[in-house]
Design a protein around this motif. Structure first.
Motif, PDB file in Angstrom:
ATOM      1  N   ALA A  29     -41.938  30.502  27.352  1.00  0.00           N
ATOM      2  CA  ALA A  29     -43.001  31.254  26.677  1.00  0.00           C
ATOM      3  C   ALA A  29     -42.477  31.937  25.410  1.00  0.00           C
ATOM      4  O   ALA A  29     -43.215  32.104  24.431  1.00  0.00           O
ATOM      5  N   ARG A  30     -41.201  32.333  25.427  1.00  0.00           N
ATOM      6  CA  ARG A  30     -40.602  33.026  24.274  1.00  0.00           C
ATOM      7  C   ARG A  30     -40.606  32.145  23.034  1.00  0.00           C
ATOM      8  O   ARG A  30     -40.982  32.593  21.939  1.00  0.00           O
ATOM      9  N   ASP A  32     -42.531  29.710  22.365  1.00  0.00           N
ATOM     10  CA  ASP A  32     -43.916  29.496  21.971  1.00  0.00           C
ATOM     11  C   ASP A  32     -44.474  30.716  21.247  1.00  0.00           C
ATOM     12  O   ASP A  32     -45.063  30.604  20.167  1.00  0.00           O
ATOM     13  N   GLU A  33     -44.286  31.882  21.818  1.00  0.00           N
ATOM     14  CA  GLU A  33     -44.860  33.105  21.248  1.00  0.00           C
ATOM     15  C   GLU A  33     -44.224  33.472  19.914  1.00  0.00           C
ATOM     16  O   GLU A  33     -44.905  33.935  18.992  1.00  0.00           O
ATOM     17  N   ASN A  34     -42.927  33.272  19.800  1.00  0.00           N
ATOM     18  CA  ASN A  34     -42.196  33.696  18.604  1.00  0.00           C
ATOM     19  C   ASN A  34     -41.988  32.584  17.582  1.00  0.00           C
ATOM     20  O   ASN A  34     -41.382  32.829  16.534  1.00  0.00           O
ATOM     21  N   HIS A  35     -42.450  31.375  17.891  1.00  0.00           N
ATOM     22  CA  HIS A  35     -42.187  30.218  17.021  1.00  0.00           C
ATOM     23  C   HIS A  35     -40.688  30.137  16.740  1.00  0.00           C
ATOM     24  O   HIS A  35     -40.247  29.962  15.598  1.00  0.00           O
ATOM     25  N   ARG A 206     -44.349  25.067  19.691  1.00  0.00           N
ATOM     26  CA  ARG A 206     -44.095  25.917  18.529  1.00  0.00           C
ATOM     27  C   ARG A 206     -42.625  26.258  18.334  1.00  0.00           C
ATOM     28  O   ARG A 206     -42.252  26.842  17.315  1.00  0.00           O
ATOM     29  N   ALA A 352     -52.766  33.354  29.572  1.00  0.00           N
ATOM     30  CA  ALA A 352     -51.375  33.152  29.163  1.00  0.00           C
ATOM     31  C   ALA A 352     -50.384  33.688  30.182  1.00  0.00           C
ATOM     32  O   ALA A 352     -49.171  33.525  30.011  1.00  0.00           O
ATOM     33  N   ARG A 358     -50.276  26.948  27.898  1.00  0.00           N
ATOM     34  CA  ARG A 358     -49.261  26.497  26.949  1.00  0.00           C
ATOM     35  C   ARG A 358     -48.969  25.016  27.137  1.00  0.00           C
ATOM     36  O   ARG A 358     -48.826  24.260  26.158  1.00  0.00           O
TER      37      ARG A 358
END
Length: 388
Positions: A29-30, A32-35, A206, A352, A358
């Protein structure tokens, strides 16, 4: 025809699954969230020997067959699609083309970068006006007395700005102005005249940038030319992309398998109206259809990988038709499987707080990237109705 894995492959699957569960799942998830590019995951993969598995022994690699790489990709994608995609890029695509068609000096250096530095070679094909229609690309590499001058723009290049090694598809123009067709030229990140432009804010996956590469009178040595062959150059380079498509299909399969397993576990425990979800026939049928989709997808991917043809340096690249069939089928069916799995969780699946939303965004890419489903169908059709 043997459908059983050998002991070495079973060990490889167990290793990839353990790394996925213990090292990659919690951080997915990290990215993805932070690109954010997962550099720390790359180092885990490198230490585990999962980068450059296809590199020939002559250049320091283990020279594993493509099916072994597919098995690893599939397992890791269950936990993190971004990390699985890095396994694709460090074993297939540009790397395969260079190992098959590059010079010994190019092969040695690129192999070293992958095995020692964890470099993810990028393949620069797509342009603003040349995506599916790659023969329309306008980037040029003009020969001079001491190098090639590259001008043009690429976009949606996976790993742009991260990858030190960039295999750029360009029209090779000799000193007399003659066009030798599409060939490949290696351009290192940081070369003067090579700039990173716009980076897309993508729907999914991402953790790997999709970037614009801009070449303005970018000069590279003559020794950076990978292939110049007016008749067969483009076809040979695209052979490397067949492996990329098989690898991409394995990521989609792994994402779908991971989502399916989450849904099955949930159905075994969640109760509604006094019975578990697995006891509702309609829901059980959806799970059964997911199993069928996954098995069919797996067989098509494994076939394409196992039937890969041997090229120079014992490099194995899949045949176009089998790679296209796998990608077209798996891209669609994997998306449906992830979507059905999300549906089992109801509103929680849409949140989420669970990885399913995701995974759905990630898996959607594989009906587009690396050649759309429709482009694959066109190639399959041409194999049925060959042009004269």
């Amino acid at each position: 025809m043997d459908f059983q894995l050998n002991e070495s492959q079973k060990e490889l699957v167990a290793l990839a699954d353990r790394l996925g569960r213990e090292e990659f799942a919690a951080k997915a998830a990290r990215w993805d969230e932070n690109h954010e590019y997962p550099h720390e995951n790359v180092e885990v993969l490198r230490k585990a020997g999962l980068l450059g598995m296809t590199i020939p022994k002559a250049f320091g690699g283990p020279e594993r067959p493509l099916i072994d790489v597919v098995l690893v990709i599939e397992q890791i994608a269950k936990y993190c699609g971004v990390t699985a995609r890095i396994v694709v890029e460090t074993n297939m695509g540009a790397l395969g083309a260079i190992m098959a068609y590059g010079t010994p000096e190019q092969q040695k250096e690129v192999a070293r970068r992958v095995l020692e530095d964890g470099d993810k070679p990028a393949i620069g094909m797509t342009e603003p006006n040349a995506g599916t229609d790659l023969v329309a690309l306008t980037t040029t590499a003009r020969e001079t007395d001491d190098g090639y001058i590259i001008n043009g723009v690429k976009h949606w290049i996976t790993g742009g700005g991260i990858s030190k090694t960039n295999l750029i598809f360009a029209r090779i123009i000799d000193r007399d102005g003659q066009d030798h067709g599409i060939g490949g030229v290696l351009v290192d990140l940081g070369t003067p005249g090579f700039a990173i432009g716009h980076v897309e804010s993508a729907m999914g996956l991402r953790g790997i940038p999709e970037a614009e590469l801009i070449f303005t009178d970018c000069k590279v040595p003559l020794t950076n030319l990978v292939l110049r062959d007016a008749k067969e150059g483009f076809k040979k380079l695209m052979n490397g992309y067949n492996a990329q498509r098989v690898g991409a299909s394995a990521v989609a399969l792994g994402l779908a398998q991971g989502a399916h397993e989450l849904a099955v576990d949930y159905m075994n425990t969640r109760e509604a109206t006094g019975q578990k979800l697995k006891d509702f026939q309609g829901l059980a049928w959806i799970a059964a259809e997911g199993d069928m989709r996954l098995d069919a997808a797996r067989l098509l991917i494994y076939r394409a990988a196992c039937n890969a043809v041997h090229l120079p340096n014992n490099v194995m690249l899949p045949e176009m038709r089998e790679a296209s069939i796998a990608k077209a089928f798996v891209g669609h069916e994997s998306f449906e499987c992830v979507s059905d799995s999300l549906q089992m969780f109801g509103a929680a699946g849409y949140s989420a707080s669970l990885p399913l939303e995701r995974m759905l965004r990630d898996v959607r890419m594989f009906q587009i990237g690396g050649g759309t489903t429709q482009a694959q169908l066109n190639m399959i059709a041409r194999s049925i109705f060959p042009r004269r």
